[in-house]
Enzyme design. Structure first.
Site, PDB file in Angstrom:
ATOM      1  N   ASP A 228       5.065   0.949   4.467  1.00 25.65           N
ATOM      2  CA  ASP A 228       4.965  -0.433   4.009  1.00 25.65           C
ATOM      3  C   ASP A 228       3.681  -0.595   3.209  1.00 25.65           C
ATOM      4  O   ASP A 228       2.622  -0.091   3.600  1.00 25.65           O
ATOM      5  CB  ASP A 228       4.961  -1.403   5.194  1.00 25.65           C
ATOM      6  CG  ASP A 228       4.960  -2.852   4.737  1.00 25.65           C
ATOM      7  OD1 ASP A 228       6.015  -3.329   4.293  1.00 25.65           O
ATOM      8  OD2 ASP A 228       3.891  -3.499   4.815  1.00 25.65           O
ATOM      9  N   ASN A 236       0.680  -9.507  -5.305  1.00 27.00           N
ATOM     10  CA  ASN A 236       1.709 -10.153  -6.130  1.00 27.00           C
ATOM     11  C   ASN A 236       1.265 -11.542  -6.562  1.00 27.00           C
ATOM     12  O   ASN A 236       1.462 -11.946  -7.713  1.00 27.00           O
ATOM     13  CB  ASN A 236       3.010 -10.244  -5.328  1.00 27.00           C
ATOM     14  CG  ASN A 236       4.232  -9.900  -6.149  1.00 27.00           C
ATOM     15  OD1 ASN A 236       4.129  -9.294  -7.201  1.00 27.00           O
ATOM     16  ND2 ASN A 236       5.395 -10.280  -5.664  1.00 27.00           N
ATOM     17  N   GLU A 272       8.810  -4.176  -0.184  1.00 28.96           N
ATOM     18  CA  GLU A 272       7.760  -3.182  -0.405  1.00 28.96           C
ATOM     19  C   GLU A 272       7.783  -2.090   0.658  1.00 28.96           C
ATOM     20  O   GLU A 272       6.775  -1.429   0.915  1.00 28.96           O
ATOM     21  CB  GLU A 272       6.377  -3.856  -0.432  1.00 28.96           C
ATOM     22  CG  GLU A 272       5.982  -4.565   0.835  1.00 28.96           C
ATOM     23  CD  GLU A 272       6.389  -6.040   0.874  1.00 28.96           C
ATOM     24  OE1 GLU A 272       5.758  -6.789   1.625  1.00 28.96           O
ATOM     25  OE2 GLU A 272       7.332  -6.421   0.149  1.00 28.96           O
TER      26      GLU A 272
END
Length: 361
Positions: A228, A236, A272
């Site tokens: 992860d 982001n 992700e």
């Protein structure tokens, strides 16, 4: 005459590549007869302009055939090789059976087929040293015979028919190749992630069942890593979704570089998260690959916004791993679940680290 016009129309509507004819004959006078017949302008009939034929300079339609000639078999084969290399293959070859002192027509035709197996071969001779059955056995499909001397209308009819058949077969081959490419593309779309181009969750769900079954049968360990990206939402929000997508593509490519064996694979699990499957890999091997991945992602230096108060100045990953020889009672998705639990332990322990299943025992 109606049939001749129909064949002429069909042949004339084909691309320039489908009307290329090769004549191989050692008699110059016979070659001139070929050229006189095949080089004549196409039939003129009402509606010619509606065929939308390619025009030569001056506005007149192109010749119906493009003719090349050779006096001996060796020369003919060279012309076929050159034409194939240029991407302008011959559709038909008219070949004299007897051409002393070099190769005869049959030997020439066999050599031509080694270069271009799709070309139509028409043997032309007043007398042949071979029977029709012999020629058929030697040459197979797309082989015809024509008597010499020949009539102009018969020669043209055979040229048109073979050109049309060659073009039709060519179009079928091209269509089949297009369908094959489309099938590969659809298969890749079904099994690959559109953003990162690595395998997707669908492929992982199918393949993990197969790998678990194989590990059970062979009594070999199966390794799984769950990965992860740490603080990805922050990255982001700081840089925008396009930059976030670019970061995910770089991370996916980096992760995909580390499993090296043919059976190993990497899949995007979702968002992700990524999953690495390592068949026949013990705990030490899984841990080693996990640490290599962790270090390589850190070395990408995908930085957060300047001045941001983050535990790390750039993106890192947390990794949970497991290696186990599955038994009959184990669920097919057990190792993914176990690796996922270790991933959450890694994130809870401060992120940017590897936690293996054995540490939980």
């Amino acid at each position: 005459m109606a049939e001749d016009r129909e064949q002429s129309s069909c042949c004339q509507q084909m691309s320039a590549k489908s009307n290329r004819i090769l004549v191989i004959d050692d008699e110059p006078k016979i070659v001139q007869v070929y050229l006189k017949i095949l080089d004549e302008p196409p039939f003129e009939f009402r509606g010619l302009e509606e065929l939308n034929l390619p025009k030569q300079e001056g506005g007149s339609p192109q010749r119906e055939f493009v003719v090349a000639t050779a006096a001996q078999g060796e020369e003919g084969v060279s012309l076929v090789e050159d034409a194939s290399h240029r991407g302008e293959p011959f559709a038909v070859a008219f070949i004299d059976i007897r051409m002393p002192p070099g190769w005869d027509g049959l030997e020439t035709a066999k050599r031509i087929r080694e270069v271009d197996e799709s070309i139509y071969i028409i043997f032309v001779s007043a007398y042949s040293d071979y029977s029709t059955d012999q020629i058929s056995q030697e040459m197979g499909k797309n082989t015809l015979m024509m008597d010499k001397p020949f009539r102009a209308d018969v020669l043209k009819q055979m040229a048109r028919s073979c050109c049309a058949s060659w073009a039709y077969e060519r179009s079928l081959i091209e269509t089949q190749e297009q369908l094959r490419r489309l099938s590969v593309q659809l298969s890749e779309q079904a099994t690959h992630d559109g953003l990162t181009q690595i395998y997707n969750r669908h492929y992982l769900d199918l393949q993990i069942v197969s790998e678990m079954g194989r590990a059970r049968r062979e009594l070999q360990p199966l390794g799984v890593l769950m990965i992860d990206v740490d603080w990805f939402k922050v990255y982001n929000d700081q840089h925008g979704h396009l930059a976030g997508d670019e970061a995910l593509k770089k991370i996916a490519a980096e992760v995909n570089m580390h499993p090296h064996r043919p059976a190993d694979f990497v899949a995007r699990y979702g968002g992700e998260e990524f999953c690495v499957v390592l068949p026949n890999t013990d705990m030490n091997g899984v841990a080693r690959v996990a640490e290599q991945i962790r270090c390589s992602i850190e070395c990408l230096r995908l930085a957060f916004a300047e001045g941001a108060s983050m535990p790390s100045p750039w993106l890192t990953v947390s990794i949970g791993g497991v290696s186990k020889i599955p038994v009959a009672k184990d669920d097919d998705y057990l190792l993914i679940d176990l690796a996922d639990r270790q991933l959450y332990r890694a994130k809870g322990a401060g992120k940017n680290r590897v936690v293996m299943e054995q540490e939980a025992q």
